[in-house]
Design a protein around this motif. Sequence first.
Motif, PDB file in Angstrom:
ATOM      1  N   ASP A  20      -8.769 -20.508  14.176  1.00 31.40           N
ATOM      2  CA  ASP A  20     -10.101 -20.308  14.772  1.00 31.40           C
ATOM      3  C   ASP A  20     -10.810 -21.634  14.989  1.00 31.40           C
ATOM      4  O   ASP A  20     -11.648 -21.754  15.873  1.00 31.40           O
ATOM      5  CB  ASP A  20     -11.020 -19.326  14.029  1.00 31.40           C
ATOM      6  CG  ASP A  20     -11.667 -19.857  12.762  1.00 31.40           C
ATOM      7  OD1 ASP A  20     -12.459 -20.811  12.849  1.00 31.40           O
ATOM      8  OD2 ASP A  20     -11.401 -19.308  11.691  1.00 31.40           O
ATOM      9  N   ASP A  21     -10.475 -22.694  14.202  1.00 29.99           N
ATOM     10  CA  ASP A  21     -11.112 -23.995  14.421  1.00 29.99           C
ATOM     11  C   ASP A  21     -10.807 -24.543  15.809  1.00 29.99           C
ATOM     12  O   ASP A  21     -11.648 -25.216  16.416  1.00 29.99           O
ATOM     13  CB  ASP A  21     -10.665 -24.997  13.359  1.00 29.99           C
ATOM     14  CG  ASP A  21     -11.246 -24.718  11.987  1.00 29.99           C
ATOM     15  OD1 ASP A  21     -12.395 -24.252  11.921  1.00 29.99           O
ATOM     16  OD2 ASP A  21     -10.547 -24.942  10.981  1.00 29.99           O
ATOM     17  N   GLU A  22      -9.614 -24.268  16.319  1.00 29.01           N
ATOM     18  CA  GLU A  22      -9.253 -24.772  17.656  1.00 29.01           C
ATOM     19  C   GLU A  22     -10.082 -24.118  18.755  1.00 29.01           C
ATOM     20  O   GLU A  22     -10.194 -24.651  19.871  1.00 29.01           O
ATOM     21  CB  GLU A  22      -7.750 -24.565  17.917  1.00 29.01           C
ATOM     22  CG  GLU A  22      -7.350 -23.193  18.416  1.00 29.01           C
ATOM     23  CD  GLU A  22      -7.651 -22.040  17.478  1.00 29.01           C
ATOM     24  OE1 GLU A  22      -8.011 -20.947  17.969  1.00 29.01           O
ATOM     25  OE2 GLU A  22      -7.536 -22.226  16.244  1.00 29.01           O
ATOM     26  N   SER A  23     -10.679 -22.943  18.448  1.00 29.06           N
ATOM     27  CA  SER A  23     -11.484 -22.236  19.431  1.00 29.06           C
ATOM     28  C   SER A  23     -12.971 -22.523  19.273  1.00 29.06           C
ATOM     29  O   SER A  23     -13.713 -22.489  20.258  1.00 29.06           O
ATOM     30  CB  SER A  23     -11.230 -20.727  19.330  1.00 29.06           C
ATOM     31  OG  SER A  23      -9.877 -20.423  19.644  1.00 29.06           O
ATOM     32  N   SER A  24     -13.415 -22.823  18.059  1.00 29.14           N
ATOM     33  CA  SER A  24     -14.831 -23.127  17.837  1.00 29.14           C
ATOM     34  C   SER A  24     -15.143 -24.599  18.035  1.00 29.14           C
ATOM     35  O   SER A  24     -16.314 -24.974  18.148  1.00 29.14           O
ATOM     36  CB  SER A  24     -15.252 -22.697  16.429  1.00 29.14           C
ATOM     37  OG  SER A  24     -14.515 -23.373  15.441  1.00 29.14           O
ATOM     38  N   LYS A  25     -14.134 -25.448  18.096  1.00 29.62           N
ATOM     39  CA  LYS A  25     -14.331 -26.891  18.223  1.00 29.62           C
ATOM     40  C   LYS A  25     -13.373 -27.435  19.278  1.00 29.62           C
ATOM     41  O   LYS A  25     -12.180 -27.548  19.041  1.00 29.62           O
ATOM     42  CB  LYS A  25     -14.082 -27.591  16.884  1.00 29.62           C
ATOM     43  CG  LYS A  25     -14.929 -27.055  15.748  1.00 29.62           C
ATOM     44  CD  LYS A  25     -14.406 -27.493  14.399  1.00 29.62           C
ATOM     45  CE  LYS A  25     -15.087 -26.733  13.281  1.00 29.62           C
ATOM     46  NZ  LYS A  25     -14.704 -25.292  13.265  1.00 29.62           N
ATOM     47  N   GLY A  26     -13.900 -27.749  20.439  1.00 33.13           N
ATOM     48  CA  GLY A  26     -13.100 -28.420  21.455  1.00 33.13           C
ATOM     49  C   GLY A  26     -12.285 -27.525  22.355  1.00 33.13           C
ATOM     50  O   GLY A  26     -11.447 -28.016  23.110  1.00 33.13           O
ATOM     51  N   ALA A  27     -12.513 -26.214  22.331  1.00 35.04           N
ATOM     52  CA  ALA A  27     -11.683 -25.323  23.149  1.00 35.04           C
ATOM     53  C   ALA A  27     -11.927 -25.500  24.637  1.00 35.04           C
ATOM     54  O   ALA A  27     -11.003 -25.390  25.447  1.00 35.04           O
ATOM     55  CB  ALA A  27     -11.918 -23.865  22.748  1.00 35.04           C
ATOM     56  N   ALA A  28     -13.188 -25.751  25.028  1.00 35.03           N
ATOM     57  CA  ALA A  28     -13.455 -25.974  26.450  1.00 35.03           C
ATOM     58  C   ALA A  28     -12.829 -27.294  26.907  1.00 35.03           C
ATOM     59  O   ALA A  28     -12.340 -27.401  28.043  1.00 35.03           O
ATOM     60  CB  ALA A  28     -14.954 -25.959  26.720  1.00 35.03           C
ATOM     61  N   THR A  29     -12.821 -28.288  26.037  1.00 29.06           N
ATOM     62  CA  THR A  29     -12.116 -29.540  26.336  1.00 29.06           C
ATOM     63  C   THR A  29     -10.633 -29.269  26.567  1.00 29.06           C
ATOM     64  O   THR A  29     -10.020 -29.786  27.508  1.00 29.06           O
ATOM     65  CB  THR A  29     -12.284 -30.532  25.171  1.00 29.06           C
ATOM     66  OG1 THR A  29     -13.664 -30.857  25.024  1.00 29.06           O
ATOM     67  CG2 THR A  29     -11.481 -31.797  25.396  1.00 29.06           C
ATOM     68  N   THR A  30     -10.054 -28.455  25.696  1.00 30.84           N
ATOM     69  CA  THR A  30      -8.650 -28.087  25.843  1.00 30.84           C
ATOM     70  C   THR A  30      -8.390 -27.452  27.200  1.00 30.84           C
ATOM     71  O   THR A  30      -7.450 -27.836  27.914  1.00 30.84           O
ATOM     72  CB  THR A  30      -8.249 -27.106  24.721  1.00 30.84           C
ATOM     73  OG1 THR A  30      -8.280 -27.793  23.468  1.00 30.84           O
ATOM     74  CG2 THR A  30      -6.865 -26.533  24.943  1.00 30.84           C
TER      75      THR A  30
END
Length: 301
Positions: A20-30
């Motif tokens: 879930d950290d990958e989605s709450s932090k930096g997911a739009a950047t990804t």
Amino acid sequence: MTMPKPTSPLRLLHVHAHPDDESSKGAATTAYYRNQGVAVLVATCTGGERGDILNPKMVSADNEARLPELRRSEMAAAAKILDIEQVWLGFIDSGMGPEVEPDTFAAQDVDVAAGRLVKVIRDFRPQVVTTYDENGGYPHPDHIMTHKITMAAVEAAADPTAWPEHGPAWKVTKLYYDITLHRGRYAALDRAMHEAGLESPYTNWLAGWAETEEDRARITTRIPCAAYFGVRNDALRAHATQIDPDGRWFAVPLEIQQAAHPSEDYQLVRSRVPASLPEDDLFAGVRGGPGGPVGGWIFPG
């Protein structure tokens, strides 16, 4: 640990503590970089086994018993939405209790634990790595440990005498801290909500949140990824045990978020290429370069 082989000339590695950290932090950047054809890999340090079910609609005895399994399936769903590769480092969630149990991630020897991430770095060969700052972004023991092993692994991966069993040395070109949780972002959202005549979920929170000029100066890099905030939200909702779709994450309408704070923000902490700050691209100075071994750190120290 099965690793994807790099297929793109530009490669970005995010190192996160929990699913879930990958989605709450930096997911739009990804999503922004995936749209450009950049290969993105998320390394997830733990399985989130000791997390709580934070979505009231998902609370049940069966879900509590199956939480590790559910968190893996949620991670797979989020990875599909973000169109990324993902690898588990295999550590055990430390939880937020008063004491760290000896078998958990936060209790491990940093230099030993970093070896798993060294292998990921050498296999994937990212030019850019993102992780958390010294305080973990917020002081969860697994977030702080994620910072520690990332810093150690980036250094060790470049050293041909360290972990030779993990393949040829690889020098990461740029290393960033994710600065998602900063007061300026939430103050902008709060102001925009009031201007729109709406109740803000952040007013009381901001009242007790001090920020110094030094805090504000940490942001070196703003990625203009507002067009991908919807993808981020979809990835967040995939973590159904952790994210309440009626909660604070989604209280600010998407169009207000996009107008009020249209970026995700980072701090450049290591670079082997000249850096002209502020930046709007994690790959500034990397694009068009050789993409292979480079020299020592030139920014900062």
